[in-house]
Design an enzyme around this catalytic site. Structure first.
Site, short mmCIF file in Angstrom:
data_model
loop_
_atom_site.label_atom_id
_atom_site.label_comp_id
_atom_site.label_asym_id
_atom_site.label_seq_id
_atom_site.Cartn_x
_atom_site.Cartn_y
_atom_site.Cartn_z
N LYS A 173 -4.09 8.95 15.29
CA LYS A 173 -2.74 8.97 15.84
C LYS A 173 -2.73 9.84 17.09
O LYS A 173 -3.58 10.70 17.26
CB LYS A 173 -1.76 9.52 14.81
CG LYS A 173 -1.69 8.62 13.58
CD LYS A 173 -0.45 8.84 12.79
CE LYS A 173 -0.34 7.84 11.67
NZ LYS A 173 -0.09 6.46 12.14
N LYS A 179 0.85 -1.18 0.00
CA LYS A 179 0.00 0.00 0.00
C LYS A 179 0.89 1.24 0.00
O LYS A 179 2.05 1.12 0.41
CB LYS A 179 -0.92 -0.03 1.21
CG LYS A 179 -0.23 0.36 2.53
CD LYS A 179 -1.21 0.74 3.59
CE LYS A 179 -0.50 1.43 4.71
NZ LYS A 179 -1.29 1.93 5.77
N HIS A 214 -1.01 -5.76 5.61
CA HIS A 214 -0.43 -6.57 6.69
C HIS A 214 -1.42 -6.82 7.82
O HIS A 214 -1.25 -7.77 8.59
CB HIS A 214 0.86 -5.93 7.22
CG HIS A 214 0.65 -4.72 8.05
ND1 HIS A 214 0.63 -3.46 7.52
CD2 HIS A 214 0.44 -4.58 9.38
CE1 HIS A 214 0.42 -2.59 8.50
NE2 HIS A 214 0.30 -3.24 9.64
N HIS A 269 -6.87 -1.16 5.78
CA HIS A 269 -6.92 -2.03 6.96
C HIS A 269 -8.32 -2.17 7.54
O HIS A 269 -8.82 -3.27 7.77
CB HIS A 269 -6.02 -1.49 8.07
CG HIS A 269 -4.60 -1.27 7.65
ND1 HIS A 269 -3.96 -2.09 6.77
CD2 HIS A 269 -3.70 -0.33 8.01
CE1 HIS A 269 -2.71 -1.65 6.61
NE2 HIS A 269 -2.54 -0.58 7.35
N ASP A 291 -4.93 6.22 4.79
CA ASP A 291 -3.86 5.41 5.39
C ASP A 291 -4.42 4.19 6.13
O ASP A 291 -3.80 3.12 6.13
CB ASP A 291 -3.05 6.28 6.36
CG ASP A 291 -1.84 5.55 6.92
OD1 ASP A 291 -1.11 4.93 6.12
OD2 ASP A 291 -1.62 5.58 8.14
N LYS A 294 -2.53 -10.69 10.57
CA LYS A 294 -2.58 -10.82 12.03
C LYS A 294 -3.47 -11.99 12.42
O LYS A 294 -4.56 -12.16 11.88
CB LYS A 294 -3.10 -9.52 12.66
CG LYS A 294 -2.14 -8.36 12.49
CD LYS A 294 -2.66 -7.11 13.16
CE LYS A 294 -1.75 -5.93 12.90
NZ LYS A 294 -0.47 -5.98 13.59
#
Lengths: 377, 548
Positions: free
Chosen positions: B398, B183, B213, B286, B281, B217
């Site tokens: 964040k 990505k 990714h 995700h 992002d 998991k």
């Protein structure tokens, strides 16, 4: 992998009446919690360990902390001693704590049940009352006898379990052991029907995992075209006590590659040799015992053609944690594979989570039986 | 649309009956950008761990390609340069400590080819090196190309790899070629299509592995196991019983990583993040991928394209937002100075200014008063029979108070009779919470009677913790995903239609933001759970965010 277990909080040598075992386990857990703070009771399985001598029992007890560190379980250690009948079953209790990461503590429980003579047949009754419901139950046959010779105690214990774990390393009569176990395995598979799931697992087969993978990759038609079809001879070298491991590797190869055994011959403590008929012609296989070294396969040499010319693939143990394929007669670097270190306890711990039936094992053991017949006559 | 699975490969009779996912195939892993940050932090440590765990094929090597990012790499032995860099990365970031025994074995099969990404001759040298490595390690010409390069370089690399004749035909049955694309897959729908088109110039769809990714998991994969291996959840897994779903991915970190001892800046992601923001992002990839795992219909098998069909169906059912929906249901924010874990941390705009200052570059006009969102919360709907009317609340940001990712399924209240008859003391709803990180596991909050003669009900938590039961050595997501590429299992990778569908959902939000005055960007103090508007989003529906 979690850290090894701490010392017990109570003296295992103080017997506990059988009907007080659960209470004692809870008491010891509370003590542990007082001492170490938050401790979770973690149990993923029941593990029934069967030993037939005190030495076997002590050895197995020494492995229990390592097993439960990998796979938390309630452990019931049965010590079924030969000799005169005891008046009944004596039980001992031990609760262990171990760290599990994120500053957590988990505890696992061990109950030792001891009996001798005819009283050993009372052990399965004691076991039934101590199993944690709704969890898979496994038996570890912690003796150096093939499980086929386990008698009524093992038969009774195996009745309602999901997995029977045994270790063919160090069997005294390999050919007879392999032949009897192959028959026993078919019963285990068949009688586990009626909606019940049951498998038998040989730790030696698990040890062979990396050898099996290495040989498959060494002979892969994409990497070594024509190698399988041109095999003329296979030599397996093993350390003392690992003859069954080598036997299982040969059986695996024969089963996978469709080799039919023609003849077999034994030179006790030196070599076992077979002649096979492969789809592409006749070939010889020898397994040789080395005088010393660890009880494992050390080398596998496959004489075959590589890149159209006579050559060989040497598969070797390179130190304790690595296997390598070294092509001979053609160029190239060793092709290596890491073998993660694994103690007996870790091997058992991992096997407890691995309950899938492995048809390759069953079929290989069927071939192993043919090989045994060829040498037993 | 189901694409072809994998072409029939030359069968190995020894492994014929074994599950393919357990068997990574012999190959060379070619990392384009092999001395870059991603390779240093993630990829090389992941491959090292796979080596230590004994899961790599014996016939395997890694060849890195690129222009060295440090002075030491510009001259001298190229292989020694990459080995030294890999060793450094492994020492710092690997899950397992570096042991000489394993390192020596790993380093033996690690090589570097220096070359500029736009230099055709360099690809010729790379090709020659690959042939040499094939011969040395008995590899049948199979390649996994990992594009660990900045997005603008993807096309350059792909075209050169193709032109150098380094891509096998997808139907080739001895040697395979696969490509891993990182990505971001574009910055919007059009640019994502461009990236897809560019990669497709050289690689067929079944050779392309778009990595996310998060899907590597364990706990994300466990969502499917929990739903479809337990009979109690699936009958309740629909609009009849579920009130709403909350998905949270919160990070303590900002865009600048400072050395905790000295306070000195060691890394900054501002260069990548500025102008991208949290929606692109985190949400577009995700979080929507995790949402797919929660919301998908039972696939009829676990083969890659069947699972990926089911995931695409979810994305195609996402309700697209109108500008008014965006105003009402989407909250963005940007952190200002605050306190995280007892440390005073700077605001985002300060970090942006410092980033450009440190690079001695003028601040681009758009970044002077940056409107890049570092927080986003939104409510969305999956418009199908199962999820009709069930809101999914997503939040990510964040510089939030703690690092925590979880999916929480909140079930509907019991009827207001019996134990729930008192409106002033309502029962806490039943919640199933799947923790993705840290302390992977799941918990269920249920109501229970407190002991005693009086009838008092109290919420209790049933917990399952991965590390307690399975130990603390769960493989990193990249390890699992690299292994899957080598085994040819694309289940956990994004197919092109899923990428496009995810962008289709995000585009109305991005377009609405583009039109909205930047002044409306709410701020939140670092160390808080985002702007107040995020709480109001929930409160307006009579709900609250979960306390994590």
């Amino acid at each position: 992998v979690t850290s090894a277990a701490k010392a017990p909080v109570a003296d295992e040598q103080a017997p506990v009446p059988l009907d007080e075992v659960e209470k004692e386990l809870s008491r010891q857990l509370r003590l542990l919690q007082k001492k170490d703070g938050l401790v979770h009771r973690v149990r993923m399985s029941n593990l029934i360990v069967v030993a037939r001598t005190r030495e076997e029992a002590n050895r197995a007890a020494g492995d229990v902390p390592g097993i439960v560190a990998v796979h938390p379980a309630r452990v019931l250690l049965l010590v079924a001693l030969p000799g005169a009948d005891t008046s009944g079953v004596t039980s001992y209790v031990r609760v262990r704590g171990h760290e599990t990461g994120h500053d957590r503590q988990a505890c696992t429980e061990q109950v030792t049940l001891e009996a001798a003579g005819a009283s050993t047949l009372r052990l399965p009754f004691a076991v039934r009352s101590l199993l944690v419901g709704d969890l898979p139950t496994n038996v570890w046959w912690a003796t150096n006898q093939p499980p086929a010779m386990g008698g009524p105690l093992l038969a009774e214990l195996s009745e309602r379990v999901q997995q029977i774990i045994y270790d063919s390393i160090g069997w005294l009569e390999p050919a007879r052991g392999v032949a009897a176990t192959a028959v026993w395995l078919t019963h285990i598979d068949r009688d586990g029907g009626a909606g019940r799931w049951r498998v038998a697992s040989d730790l030696n087969w698990r040890r062979l995992k990396y050898w099996r993978r290495l040989v498959a990759q060494a002979l892969d038609p994409a990497s070594a075209p024509g190698a399988i079809e041109s095999i003329r001879e296979v030599v397996v070298e093993h350390g003392p006590h690992a003859v069954v491991q080598a036997w299982e590797l040969v059986s695996f190869l024969a089963q996978r590659l469709g080799w039919q055994v023609l003849t077999g011959r034994v030179q006790p403590n030196v070599e076992i040799a077979w002649r096979f008929m492969a789809p592409s012609g006749e070939l010889r296989v020898r397994i040789r015992r080395l005088e010393q070294g660890p009880p494992e396969i050390r080398r596998l040499r496959i004489e075959c053609a590589l890149q159209g010319q006579p050559a060989a693939l040497e598969l070797l143990a390179q130190g304790p944690n690595r296997l390598a394929t070294v092509p001979q007669g053609v160029g190239g670097a060793p092709r290596t594979m890491t073998v993660p270190p694994s103690t007996l306890a870790e091997l058992i711990g991992r096997q407890l989570s691995d309950r899938e039936r492995d048809p390759v094992f069953t079929e290989s053991m069927s071939v192993a039986q043919s090989l045994a017949r060829s040498v037993l006559g | 649309m189901a694409v072809a699975e994998h072409p029939t490969r030359l069968e190995n009779p020894i492994t014929a009956a074994m599950p393919p996912t357990l068997l990574p195939q012999p190959c060379v892993l070619v990392i384009l950008g092999g001395d870059g940050d991603l390779a240093w932090r993630k990829l090389l440590p992941a491959v090292y761990n796979l080596n230590v765990d004994g899961v790599l094929p014996s016939h395997f090597a890694v060849v890195c390609f690129g222009l060295p990012s440090t002075k030491e790499g510009e001259s001298g032995d190229a292989d020694e340069y990459i080995r030294s860099r890999a060793r450094d990365g492994i020492s710092r970031f690997s899950r397992q400590i570096l042991e000489e025994n394993h390192w020596n074995d790993f380093a033996r099969g690690l090589f570097f080819v220096r070359g500029s990404f736009n230099d055709a001759r360099a690809y010729g040298q790379l090709k020659a090196k690959l042939i040499e490595v094939d011969h040395q390690f008995g590899i049948p010409g199979s390649r996994v190309y990992y594009l660990a390069v900045p997005p603008p370089l993807v096309e350059t690399c792909v075209v050169h790899v193709r032109d150098a004749g380094m891509v096998a035909d997808p139907e080739e049955h001895v040697a395979f070629t696969r490509v891993v694309v990182e990505k971001p897959i574009g910055k919007d729908l059009d640019s994502a299509r461009d990236v897809i088109r560019v990669v497709a110039q050289a690689f067929a769809e079944n050779q392309t592995y778009r990595i996310d990714h998060y899907l590597g998991k364990e706990t994300v994969q466990n969502v499917l196991v929990m739903r479809f291996a337990n009979s109690i959840f699936e009958p309740l897994w629909n609009q009849k019983y579920i009130d709403h779903v909350q998905i949270t991915v919160s990070e303590e970190e900002g865009l600048v990583h400072a050395d905790p001892a000295t306070g000195e800046v060691v890394a900054s992601r501002v260069g990548y993040y500025e102008g991208v923001g949290a929606l692109r992002d985190m949400v577009q990839n995700h979080m929507l991928q995790v949402l797919c795992m929660v919301a998908l219909e039972p696939p009829y098998s676990l083969t890659p394209d069947v699972v990926r069909d089911a995931k695409s169906s979810v994305l195609n059912c996402l309700r697209l937002m109108s500008p008014d929906d965006v105003k009402r249901d989407v909250v963005r924010g940007q952190y200002i100075e605050g306190d995280v874990n007892g440390q005073l941390v700077a605001g985002y705009r300060y970090e942006v200014r410092e980033f450009f200052k440190s690079r001695k570059q003028p601040i681009p006009p758009k970044s002077v008063n940056s409107t890049t969102e570092t927080f986003v919360a939104l409510k969305l709907y999956v418009d199908n029979w199962r999820w009709s009317g069930v809101p999914f609340y997503l939040r990510t940001g964040k510089r939030l108070p703690k690092r925590a990712s979880e999916v929480a399924i909140q079930f509907k209240d019991v009827p207001p009779v019996l134990f729930n008859a008192h409106p002033d003391v309502p029962l806490e709803p039943t919640v199933l919470s799947l923790r993705i990180q840290p302390e992977e596991g799941l918990s269920m909050r249920i109501a229970s009677k407190l002991p005693g003669p009086k009838l008092r009900i109290y919420p209790v938590k049933m917990e399952f913790n991965y590390s307690s039961s399975f130990g603390d050595q769960t493989p990193e997501a990249y390890e699992r995903l690299i292994l899957d590429v080598m085994a040819g299992d694309a289940t956990l990778f994004m197919r092109r239609d899923a990428v496009e569908a995810a962008w289709r959902f995000c585009m109305p939000i991005l377009e609405a933001w583009e039109r909205m005055p930047a002044l409306n960007l709410p701020e939140y103090q670092a160390g808080t759970w985002g702007p107040i508007e995020s709480d109001r989003l929930m409160e307006s529906d009579g709900r609250t965010w979960r306390n994590l």
